[in-house]
Design a protein around this motif. Structure first.
Motif, PDB file in Angstrom:
ATOM      1  N   UNK A   2       0.815  -1.217   0.000  1.00 25.88           N
ATOM      2  CA  UNK A   2       0.000   0.000   0.000  1.00 25.88           C
ATOM      3  C   UNK A   2       0.845   1.261   0.000  1.00 25.88           C
ATOM      4  N   UNK A   3       0.242   2.293  -0.533  1.00 25.13           N
ATOM      5  CA  UNK A   3       0.819   3.633  -0.464  1.00 25.13           C
ATOM      6  C   UNK A   3       0.551   4.157   0.939  1.00 25.13           C
ATOM      7  N   UNK A   4       1.581   4.681   1.584  1.00 26.58           N
ATOM      8  CA  UNK A   4       1.412   5.212   2.922  1.00 26.58           C
ATOM      9  C   UNK A   4       1.056   6.691   2.895  1.00 26.58           C
ATOM     10  N   UNK A   5       1.899   7.510   2.238  1.00 27.40           N
ATOM     11  CA  UNK A   5       1.687   8.957   2.252  1.00 27.40           C
ATOM     12  C   UNK A   5       2.066   9.574   0.918  1.00 27.40           C
ATOM     13  N   UNK A   6       1.437  10.706   0.621  1.00 32.50           N
ATOM     14  CA  UNK A   6       1.739  11.508  -0.556  1.00 32.50           C
ATOM     15  C   UNK A   6       2.157  12.895  -0.100  1.00 32.50           C
ATOM     16  N   UNK A  22      -2.679   5.227   4.734  1.00 29.32           N
ATOM     17  CA  UNK A  22      -2.546   3.891   5.294  1.00 29.32           C
ATOM     18  C   UNK A  22      -2.355   3.959   6.800  1.00 29.32           C
ATOM     19  N   UNK A  23      -2.889   2.964   7.470  1.00 26.19           N
ATOM     20  CA  UNK A  23      -2.676   2.864   8.916  1.00 26.19           C
ATOM     21  C   UNK A  23      -1.247   2.447   9.242  1.00 26.19           C
ATOM     22  N   UNK A  24      -0.531   1.874   8.246  1.00 28.99           N
ATOM     23  CA  UNK A  24       0.845   1.438   8.492  1.00 28.99           C
ATOM     24  C   UNK A  24       1.837   2.612   8.454  1.00 28.99           C
ATOM     25  N   UNK A  25       1.379   3.775   7.993  1.00 29.25           N
ATOM     26  CA  UNK A  25       2.258   4.954   7.951  1.00 29.25           C
ATOM     27  C   UNK A  25       2.469   5.482   9.373  1.00 29.25           C
ATOM     28  N   UNK A  26       3.679   5.941   9.660  1.00 22.41           N
ATOM     29  CA  UNK A  26       3.904   6.503  10.994  1.00 22.41           C
ATOM     30  C   UNK A  26       3.077   7.774  11.182  1.00 22.41           C
ATOM     31  N   UNK A  27       2.576   7.981  12.373  1.00 23.97           N
ATOM     32  CA  UNK A  27       1.800   9.179  12.694  1.00 23.97           C
ATOM     33  C   UNK A  27       2.777  10.260  13.143  1.00 23.97           C
ATOM     34  N   UNK A  28       2.804  11.340  12.403  1.00 25.47           N
ATOM     35  CA  UNK A  28       3.728  12.424  12.681  1.00 25.47           C
ATOM     36  C   UNK A  28       2.956  13.714  12.926  1.00 25.47           C
ATOM     37  N   UNK A  92       4.715   0.751   1.342  1.00 23.65           N
ATOM     38  CA  UNK A  92       5.279  -0.474   1.883  1.00 23.65           C
ATOM     39  C   UNK A  92       6.339  -1.000   0.921  1.00 23.65           C
ATOM     40  N   UNK A  93       7.334  -1.674   1.456  1.00 25.67           N
ATOM     41  CA  UNK A  93       8.391  -2.260   0.629  1.00 25.67           C
ATOM     42  C   UNK A  93       7.767  -3.220  -0.381  1.00 25.67           C
ATOM     43  N   UNK A  94       8.238  -3.126  -1.608  1.00 27.44           N
ATOM     44  CA  UNK A  94       7.747  -4.015  -2.650  1.00 27.44           C
ATOM     45  C   UNK A  94       6.526  -3.513  -3.387  1.00 27.44           C
ATOM     46  N   UNK A  95       6.005  -2.368  -3.005  1.00 26.53           N
ATOM     47  CA  UNK A  95       4.853  -1.818  -3.722  1.00 26.53           C
ATOM     48  C   UNK A  95       5.304  -1.463  -5.130  1.00 26.53           C
TER      49      UNK A  95
END
Length: 146
Positions: A2-6, A22-28, A92-95
């Motif tokens: 998945x794409x995390x952030x743009x 994505x929920x897997x993206x770090x919250x900053x 994510x790696x491999x996207x």
């Protein structure tokens, strides 16, 4: 995958747009996103300057620079437009197909943002139509990728 952030960064290094998909993206914090955008912009300028192949004098638009980075936990892809606006995504790696995703997002930017008579160039993008179109591109990419 998945794409995390743009991120969309103007030619001066200012953050014009950022969204997390994505929920897997770090919250900053918003300040962290500003730091990330300006750091990436600075790295792009350094890479363009250190490029072993000088650009022809006929090319006035920024070319080269960072197109992709991969770490054990993150993939990053970037696109620099002819006007100097930079688009980059973390995933994510491999996207796969991140370059195609960025090309589609740039097309939406040109069609929706730049044709909006109320948009001021290089300012933050605040347009519901843009956000909906980008969300659609990201979701379509997710279906195609996996």
């Amino acid at each position: 995958m998945v794409v995390q952030s743009l991120f969309v960064v103007n030619k001066a290094g200012g953050l014009m747009f950022q969204r997390t998909y994505s929920d897997s993206a770090p919250r900053l914090t918003p300040n962290d996103y500003l730091h990330l955008a300006s750091t990436f912009h600075g790295m792009q300028l350094l890479v363009q300057e250190l490029s072993p192949t000088p650009l022809p004098k006929t090319i006035t638009a920024p070319t080269g620079g960072i197109r992709a980075l991969e770490t054990p936990s993150l993939s990053l892809a970037a696109l620099t437009s002819p006007t100097g606006v930079q688009f980059f995504v973390t995933a994510d790696v491999g996207t796969e197909r991140l370059g195609a995703l960025l090309a589609d997002i740039y097309t939406v930017y040109a069609d929706v943002v730049m044709k909006n008579p109320f948009y001021v160039v290089d300012m933050p993008i605040r347009c519901e139509r843009w956000e909906a179109a980008v969300r659609g591109v990201v979701e379509r990419h997710a279906r195609l990728s996996g």
